[in-house]
Design an enzyme around this catalytic site. Structure first.
Site, PDB file in Angstrom:
ATOM      1  N   TRP A  99       0.830  -1.214   0.000  1.00 21.76           N
ATOM      2  CA  TRP A  99       0.000   0.000   0.000  1.00 21.76           C
ATOM      3  C   TRP A  99       0.859   1.257   0.000  1.00 21.76           C
ATOM      4  CZ3 TRP A  99      -4.260  -1.312  -1.932  1.00 21.76           C
ATOM      5  CH2 TRP A  99      -4.826  -2.549  -1.645  1.00 21.76           C
ATOM      6  N   ASP A 169      -1.654   6.785   6.218  1.00 21.08           N
ATOM      7  CA  ASP A 169      -2.666   5.833   5.771  1.00 21.08           C
ATOM      8  C   ASP A 169      -2.923   4.884   6.940  1.00 21.08           C
ATOM      9  OD1 ASP A 169      -4.193   3.829   4.737  1.00 21.08           O
ATOM     10  OD2 ASP A 169      -2.806   3.256   3.135  1.00 21.08           O
ATOM     11  N   LYS A 193     -12.601  -1.624   7.510  1.00 22.63           N
ATOM     12  CA  LYS A 193     -11.937  -2.545   8.440  1.00 22.63           C
ATOM     13  C   LYS A 193     -12.439  -2.302   9.865  1.00 22.63           C
ATOM     14  CE  LYS A 193      -8.446  -2.166   5.030  1.00 22.63           C
ATOM     15  NZ  LYS A 193      -8.474  -3.412   4.327  1.00 22.63           N
TER      16      LYS A 193
END
Ligand code: PMP
Length: 357
Positions: A99, A169, A193
């Site tokens: 990511w 992030d 999540k």
């Protein structure tokens, strides 16, 4: 109804009381005679939902007054582009996995060259920078990092010590433990999540950074933070249903004792799994360096892919799903986000303890 032990990495398990509350109010929202799914985003009822979601998120994060909350769309993946488009040119980036790399690749596309100041690639992304490791931001105006690496199962257990604002992030560990918002200029997270359903991206940022657009004049309106800031996340039609579910999740976290309460439960769940990985090192090998082990995504391998398949089948027979590792790295991954009950983790840990190939 038997619920599965859902170890999916995201979209992932939601708290059962949230699903039940949503179900109770799905057709007739609090006696208003319509569903949130059918409500105008300009109605007083929906504005109340947005305000309630912001207020409880603010309480959870103990957010200072000069920080704002935005509910956007496009996932964390769109934030990879919006961050470099909106902020001062050329941030510094820490590369701790897939990511982070995607965030760096998007920054390059904006034409504002990111500086990659640390990379864990040579080490198979088993670790993140150590707390005593100095990060030199090389004059960049901000530092971007990924607090939890969903795919590799590594996590920062400290905040990078640099003298520029942090951009983080936090997709896979947002709201999993208390944080001090102050070092952060901007935090973003796909909600799917810990915070709610897919379709909502939460952005928390300092008002001066969100409001001071520094990008090219050709930047589309929708990709500018100041657009959403000025419109209170209601510039266009927002993901109304998803924001409502986020509000319910935030309330549920508060009822769990807030972030401190949820963090204790998360640590306990992670400890159970890492203990069995270490105890049965003949069979299981943890991917992450022990100092960088994630409390959210527990990644491990078995000696052969064939054994992994057999273990997955045994787990599925016990109702444990979503344990296959990310398609890019293989192995196994148990995602144990906030909503994952301790009992489900116990079922998996018990199987890992007893399983004989
Ligand atoms: N960052 C991290 C740490 C992630 O785990 C994910 C998704 N798993 C993303 C970014 C991408 O998020 P989205 O699918 O919401 O764009």
């Amino acid at each position: 109804m038997a619920r599965l032990h859902n170890f999916n990495a995201g979209p992932s398990i939601l708290p059962l009381p949230v699903l039940e509350e949503a179900q109770r109010n799905l057709v007739d929202h609090q006696g208003l005679g319509l569903s949130v799914l059918e409500m105008s985003h300009r109605s007083a009822a929906f504005e109340a939902i947005v305000e309630r979601a912001k207020a409880s998120l603010r309480r959870l994060l103990s957010l200072p007054d000069d920080y704002e909350i935005l509910f956007l769309q496009g996932g964390a993946s769109l934030q990879f582009a919006m961050v470099p488009l909106n902020l001062d040119a050329g941030g510094a980036y820490v590369n701790t996995g897939v990511w982070s790399k995607k965030a760096i690749a998007e920054a390059k596309r904006t034409g504002r060259a990111p500086q990659v100041i640390w990379s864990g690639e040579a080490n198979g992304f088993r670790a993140v920078p150590r707390p005593d490791e100095r990060l030199d931001t090389g004059g960049a105006p901000w530092l971007h990092y990924t607090s939890n690496n969903t795919i590799y199962g590594t996590q920062w257990h400290h905040v990078p010590q640099v003298d520029v604002p942090l951009v983080c992030d936090m997709s896979s560990d947002f709201l999993s433990a208390p944080i001090d918002p102050r070092p952060y200029g901007l935090i973003y997270a796909g909600a799917q999540k810990n915070a709610g359903p897919s379709g909502v991206t939460v952005v928390v940022g300092r008002r001066d950074l969100l409001g001071a657009f520094r990008g090219p004049a050709t930047t589309p309106t929708m990709l500018r933070y100041d657009t959403h800031l000025e419109a209170g996340s209601l510039y266009n039609t927002p993901p109304t249903f998803g924001i409502w579910i986020c509000a319910l999740v935030f309330d549920w976290i508060e009822a769990q004792g807030g972030l401190a309460g949820i963090a204790r439960k998360n640590e306990e769940k992670a400890r159970l799994l890492y203990e069995v990985i270490d105890r049965r090192s003949d069979l299981f090998r943890g991917h992450a360096d022990p100092a960088c082990r994630s409390t959210m995504n527990v990644t491990f391998t078995l000696p052969t892919p064939e054994l992994e398949q057999r273990f997955l089948a045994a787990a599925e027979a016990k109702g444990c799903i979503g344990l296959a590792g990310h398609r890019l790295v293989g192995g196994l991954r148990a995602s144990i986000y906030n909503a994952m009950p301790l009992e489900s983790v116990e079922v998996l840990a018990d199987l890992m303890d007893r399983w004989q190939p």
